[in-house]
Design a protein around this motif. Structure first.
Motif, PDB file in Angstrom:
ATOM      1  N   GLN A 161       1.109  -1.554  -0.470  1.00 56.39           N
ATOM      2  CA  GLN A 161       0.219   0.520   0.123  1.00 56.39           C
ATOM      3  C   GLN A 161       1.038   1.166  -0.345  1.00 56.39           C
ATOM      4  OE1 GLN A 161      -0.784  -2.330   3.068  1.00 56.39           O
ATOM      5  NE2 GLN A 161      -1.515  -3.372   1.848  1.00 56.39           N
ATOM      6  N   GLY A 162       1.256   1.564  -0.788  1.00 56.79           N
ATOM      7  CA  GLY A 162       2.137   3.363  -1.592  1.00 56.79           C
ATOM      8  C   GLY A 162       3.141   2.365  -0.888  1.00 56.79           C
ATOM      9  N   GLN A 163       3.677   3.187  -0.100  1.00 58.82           N
ATOM     10  CA  GLN A 163       5.679   2.771   0.324  1.00 58.82           C
ATOM     11  C   GLN A 163       5.743   1.717   1.723  1.00 58.82           C
ATOM     12  OE1 GLN A 163       6.606   3.456  -2.188  1.00 58.82           O
ATOM     13  NE2 GLN A 163       8.274   4.448  -1.200  1.00 58.82           N
ATOM     14  N   VAL A 164       4.805   0.952   1.980  1.00 63.27           N
ATOM     15  CA  VAL A 164       4.878   0.154   3.012  1.00 63.27           C
ATOM     16  C   VAL A 164       4.259  -1.045   2.786  1.00 63.27           C
ATOM     17  CG1 VAL A 164       3.222  -0.057   4.789  1.00 63.27           C
ATOM     18  CG2 VAL A 164       3.987   2.170   4.215  1.00 63.27           C
ATOM     19  N   LEU A 165       5.183  -1.798   2.649  1.00 61.98           N
ATOM     20  CA  LEU A 165       4.783  -3.369   2.622  1.00 61.98           C
ATOM     21  C   LEU A 165       5.014  -3.522   3.115  1.00 61.98           C
ATOM     22  CD1 LEU A 165       5.841  -5.518  -0.082  1.00 61.98           C
ATOM     23  CD2 LEU A 165       8.232  -5.380   0.875  1.00 61.98           C
TER      24      LEU A 165
ATOM     25  N   LEU B 177       3.843  -8.007   4.458  1.00 63.84           N
ATOM     26  CA  LEU B 177       4.909  -9.383   4.604  1.00 63.84           C
ATOM     27  C   LEU B 177       4.560 -10.411   5.891  1.00 63.84           C
ATOM     28  CD1 LEU B 177       8.622  -8.200   4.111  1.00 63.84           C
ATOM     29  CD2 LEU B 177       6.471  -9.123   2.620  1.00 63.84           C
ATOM     30  N   SER B 178       3.226 -11.421   5.026  1.00 65.14           N
ATOM     31  CA  SER B 178       2.735 -12.381   6.514  1.00 65.14           C
ATOM     32  C   SER B 178       3.891 -13.523   5.926  1.00 65.14           C
ATOM     33  CB  SER B 178       1.583 -12.410   5.662  1.00 65.14           C
ATOM     34  OG  SER B 178       1.411 -13.965   6.306  1.00 65.14           O
ATOM     35  N   LEU B 179       5.014 -13.929   6.521  1.00 64.72           N
ATOM     36  CA  LEU B 179       6.393 -14.974   6.696  1.00 64.72           C
ATOM     37  C   LEU B 179       5.859 -16.009   7.410  1.00 64.72           C
ATOM     38  CD1 LEU B 179       9.110 -12.701   5.633  1.00 64.72           C
ATOM     39  CD2 LEU B 179       7.384 -13.581   3.603  1.00 64.72           C
ATOM     40  N   GLY B 180       4.860 -16.583   7.734  1.00 68.63           N
ATOM     41  CA  GLY B 180       4.888 -17.538   9.114  1.00 68.63           C
ATOM     42  C   GLY B 180       5.066 -17.498  10.304  1.00 68.63           C
ATOM     43  N   TYR B 181       5.377 -15.631  10.677  1.00 63.77           N
ATOM     44  CA  TYR B 181       5.654 -15.385  11.927  1.00 63.77           C
ATOM     45  C   TYR B 181       4.121 -15.465  12.447  1.00 63.77           C
ATOM     46  CZ  TYR B 181      10.307 -14.423  10.771  1.00 63.77           C
ATOM     47  OH  TYR B 181      11.753 -14.850  10.692  1.00 63.77           O
ATOM     48  N   THR B 182       4.098 -14.947  14.022  1.00 63.59           N
ATOM     49  CA  THR B 182       3.137 -14.666  14.859  1.00 63.59           C
ATOM     50  C   THR B 182       2.064 -13.625  14.565  1.00 63.59           C
ATOM     51  OG1 THR B 182       3.840 -13.621  16.363  1.00 63.59           O
ATOM     52  CG2 THR B 182       3.516 -16.420  16.673  1.00 63.59           C
ATOM     53  N   HIS B 183       3.178 -12.743  13.847  1.00 62.27           N
ATOM     54  CA  HIS B 183       2.860 -11.178  13.455  1.00 62.27           C
ATOM     55  C   HIS B 183       2.935 -11.268  11.843  1.00 62.27           C
ATOM     56  CE1 HIS B 183       6.755 -11.019  14.379  1.00 62.27           C
ATOM     57  NE2 HIS B 183       6.730 -10.197  13.855  1.00 62.27           N
ATOM     58  N   SER B 184       2.722 -10.075  11.233  1.00 63.80           N
ATOM     59  CA  SER B 184       2.644  -9.586   9.855  1.00 63.80           C
ATOM     60  C   SER B 184       4.020  -8.079  10.310  1.00 63.80           C
ATOM     61  CB  SER B 184       1.842  -8.896   8.889  1.00 63.80           C
ATOM     62  OG  SER B 184       0.554  -9.461   9.088  1.00 63.80           O
ATOM     63  N   ILE B 185       4.762  -8.516   9.397  1.00 69.16           N
ATOM     64  CA  ILE B 185       5.973  -7.519   8.954  1.00 69.16           C
ATOM     65  C   ILE B 185       5.716  -6.366   8.386  1.00 69.16           C
ATOM     66  CG2 ILE B 185       8.641  -7.036   8.562  1.00 69.16           C
ATOM     67  CD1 ILE B 185       9.084 -10.177   9.181  1.00 69.16           C
ATOM     68  N   TYR B 186       5.397  -5.171   8.860  1.00 66.86           N
ATOM     69  CA  TYR B 186       5.908  -4.335   7.776  1.00 66.86           C
ATOM     70  C   TYR B 186       6.917  -3.142   7.953  1.00 66.86           C
ATOM     71  CZ  TYR B 186       0.773  -4.576   9.241  1.00 66.86           C
ATOM     72  OH  TYR B 186      -1.102  -4.878   8.866  1.00 66.86           O
ATOM     73  N   LEU B 187       7.135  -3.335   6.180  1.00 65.35           N
ATOM     74  CA  LEU B 187       8.173  -2.264   5.920  1.00 65.35           C
ATOM     75  C   LEU B 187       8.342  -1.034   5.463  1.00 65.35           C
ATOM     76  CD1 LEU B 187      11.788  -2.392   5.830  1.00 65.35           C
ATOM     77  CD2 LEU B 187      11.400  -3.319   3.817  1.00 65.35           C
ATOM     78  N   ARG B 188       8.910  -0.107   5.713  1.00 67.36           N
ATOM     79  CA  ARG B 188       8.349   1.715   5.352  1.00 67.36           C
ATOM     80  C   ARG B 188       9.721   1.314   4.193  1.00 67.36           C
ATOM     81  NH1 ARG B 188       6.149   5.276   3.746  1.00 67.36           N
ATOM     82  NH2 ARG B 188       6.517   7.355   3.636  1.00 67.36           N
ATOM     83  N   LEU B 189       9.460   1.271   2.408  1.00 62.79           N
ATOM     84  CA  LEU B 189       9.840   1.751   1.716  1.00 62.79           C
ATOM     85  C   LEU B 189      10.648   2.933   1.371  1.00 62.79           C
ATOM     86  CD1 LEU B 189       8.961  -0.816  -1.019  1.00 62.79           C
ATOM     87  CD2 LEU B 189      10.826  -1.163   1.216  1.00 62.79           C
ATOM     88  N   PRO B 190      12.101   3.213   1.408  1.00 62.40           N
ATOM     89  CA  PRO B 190      12.213   4.837   0.385  1.00 62.40           C
ATOM     90  C   PRO B 190      12.195   5.203  -0.996  1.00 62.40           C
ATOM     91  CG  PRO B 190      14.217   3.440   1.135  1.00 62.40           C
ATOM     92  CD  PRO B 190      13.307   2.474   1.407  1.00 62.40           C
TER      93      PRO B 190
END
Length: 183
Positions: free
Chosen positions: A99-103, A105-118
């Protein structure tokens, strides 16, 4: 003489290269990049080519000669054509959405990973039925793009037993036999 360093960097149409106070600035249709150059390395722009020179044959100046020529070449290619890297998520339930510059990721952990991209990086996440999710990253800055891809890949590296994880498209992961295969 450095084999890489002595090659001139050709400048395509629509790209301008300027050198001022040991800073090389490259402008093109995809963006603008700048790189600070060590004062012992000389950079000259002649028409449609950039020449990188060194004063002597000391080890440090030989190393920087090829390095700065490669960096300038990567900047010219980046602002004219751009760079693209494709990551593939291999694993059951692995998902990616942008969504925009935020990626996300759901990689099998208990939580989702949100990564803000440049802001310099454009991201596109594609998920199709019966296919692995694919993340396409593109930018004019090769160094930044590689750094972001390495960060995403570090969240879940490909493991050698089942091959699950984040990998580059086309990357071959060496597989190991499990415990039962050893007997």
């Amino acid at each position: 003489m450095s084999r890489i360093g002595k090659l001139p960097v050709s400048i395509p149409a629509g790209v301008t290269v300027t050198v001022k106070d040991h800073v090389v600035t490259v402008k093109g249709p995809k963006g603008e990049l700048s790189q600070e150059i060590n004062p012992i390395i000389g950079v000259e722009v002649d028409g449609n080519a950039v020449h990188v020179t060194r004063p002597d044959d000391e080890k440090a100046s030989r190393a920087m000669h090829g390095l700065y020529r490669a960096l300038i070449h990567n900047m010219v290619v980046g602002v004219s054509e751009g760079y693209t890297k494709v990551l593939e998520l291999v694993g059951v339930g692995y998902r990616a959405s942008a969504q925009g510059q935020v990626l996300e990721l759901s990689l099998g952990y208990t939580h989702s990973i949100y990564l803000r991209l440049p802001n310099e990086i454009k991201v596109e996440a594609k998920m199709e039925r019966n296919q692995n999710p694919i993340i396409t990253l593109s930018s004019c800055d090769k160094q930044l793009l590689g750094q972001v891809c390495a960060k995403i890949r570090s969240f879940r590296r490909p493991e050698p037993y089942k091959g699950k994880g984040v990998r580059f498209q086309g990357e071959v992961v060496r597989r190991k036999a499990g415990k039962s295969a050893g007997k």
